[in-house]
Scaffold this motif. Structure first.
Motif, PDB file in Angstrom:
ATOM      1  N   ILE A  97       0.840  -1.202   0.000  1.00  0.00           N
ATOM      2  CA  ILE A  97       0.000   0.000   0.000  1.00  0.00           C
ATOM      3  C   ILE A  97       0.873   1.250   0.000  1.00  0.00           C
ATOM      4  CG2 ILE A  97      -1.620   1.365   1.390  1.00  0.00           C
ATOM      5  CD1 ILE A  97      -2.902  -1.304   2.250  1.00  0.00           C
ATOM      6  N   GLU A 101       1.126   4.043  -3.035  1.00  0.00           N
ATOM      7  CA  GLU A 101       0.795   5.451  -2.791  1.00  0.00           C
ATOM      8  C   GLU A 101       1.951   6.384  -3.127  1.00  0.00           C
ATOM      9  OE1 GLU A 101      -2.460   4.863   0.819  1.00  0.00           O
ATOM     10  OE2 GLU A 101      -0.431   5.562   1.280  1.00  0.00           O
ATOM     11  N   ILE A 138      -8.581  -0.256   4.818  1.00  0.00           N
ATOM     12  CA  ILE A 138      -7.763  -0.506   3.621  1.00  0.00           C
ATOM     13  C   ILE A 138      -8.422  -1.528   2.692  1.00  0.00           C
ATOM     14  CG2 ILE A 138      -5.539   0.172   4.633  1.00  0.00           C
ATOM     15  CD1 ILE A 138      -4.997  -2.793   5.229  1.00  0.00           C
ATOM     16  N   MET A 141      -7.728  -0.776  -1.022  1.00  0.00           N
ATOM     17  CA  MET A 141      -6.359  -1.054  -1.461  1.00  0.00           C
ATOM     18  C   MET A 141      -6.079  -2.551  -1.513  1.00  0.00           C
ATOM     19  SD  MET A 141      -4.807   1.689  -2.369  1.00  0.00           S
ATOM     20  CE  MET A 141      -3.030   1.693  -2.169  1.00  0.00           C
ATOM     21  N   SER A 197      -7.590   5.113  -1.605  1.00  0.00           N
ATOM     22  CA  SER A 197      -7.018   5.301  -0.273  1.00  0.00           C
ATOM     23  C   SER A 197      -7.368   6.682   0.280  1.00  0.00           C
ATOM     24  CB  SER A 197      -5.487   5.128  -0.340  1.00  0.00           C
ATOM     25  OG  SER A 197      -4.913   5.223   0.944  1.00  0.00           O
TER      26      SER A 197
END
Length: 218
Positions: A97, A101, A138, A141, A197
């Motif tokens: 994750i 990002e 999450i 994601m 996210s």
């Protein structure tokens, strides 16, 4: 994506499936020039800006999510049914994750998740993991990661207990990143960061605002 580019990418993914998971798929016939393009894409696909380390603890940029992660990691070792494998798998998910990002999709990172599932998945408490995923907010994601495992590496949905929604654009996101030449994360792509996210988006905007204020004060 035109037909030529699609064939190049499909051969790239066939090669990745063979190398990572022992697929017995045959290549699709292509010209020498197309194979050269596929080789260039393979080099980009195998690049690791920040390789995963099981000895490192990965964090969220969002203070809200990070506090919850810290609580989970502090409480789990003291539970009756403690599961170090589930904590390790969560750490691998958080690594992916964070990489998505900040830097872009990590193909080696996605492969590690797939290998963990197939080699050690029987040791993961998926009921507990799903509870953590909900607490950490999450689900989007983890579903994006699961969608990549399905679209790129031909995993079955029932192999991915953390898949809550199938994202049909997962393959396209990866192809766009590889075509761009340099991996760039969701930071700066407001729509993508908010969609997958939202807490990460708030965390990064807060961080950027703080950095800007600090710069003015200096």
């Amino acid at each position: 994506m035109n037909k030529t580019t699609d064939i190049i990418f499909e051969n790239l993914f066939i090669q990745l499936r063979r190398k990572a998971f022992g697929s017995d798929e045959a290549d699709i016939p292509m010209s020498q020039w197309k194979w050269q393009q596929a080789d260039l894409l393979m080099k980009k696909a195998e690049e690791e800006a920040e390789p995963y380390s099981c000895a490192k603890t990965y964090h969220f940029v969002s203070k809200f999510q990070e506090k919850k992660r810290e609580a989970i990691c502090a409480e789990e070792p003291h539970t009756i049914d403690t599961s170090t494998e589930t904590l390790e798998f969560l750490n691998l998910i958080i690594y992916n994750i964070d990489h998505i990002e900040r830097l872009g999709i990590s193909i080696p990172g996605i492969i590690l998740i797939g290998k963990y599932l197939r080699q050690r998945g029987d040791r993961v408490d998926f009921v507990k993991l799903d509870n953590w995923i909900n607490k950490l907010h999450i689900r989007r994601m983890t579903s994006l990661i699961g969608s990549m495992l399905i679209d790129i590496f031909h995993f079955e949905a029932d192999e991915l207990p953390f898949l809550h929604k199938r994202y049909r654009k997962a393959r396209a996101l990866l192809c766009t990143q590889l075509q761009r030449g340099t991996a760039t994360g969701f930071v700066g792509k407001t729509s993508s960061l908010l969609r997958y996210s939202p807490f990460g988006a708030v965390g990064y905007w807060t961080q950027l605002t703080k950095n800007a204020i600090d710069s003015i004060e200096e």
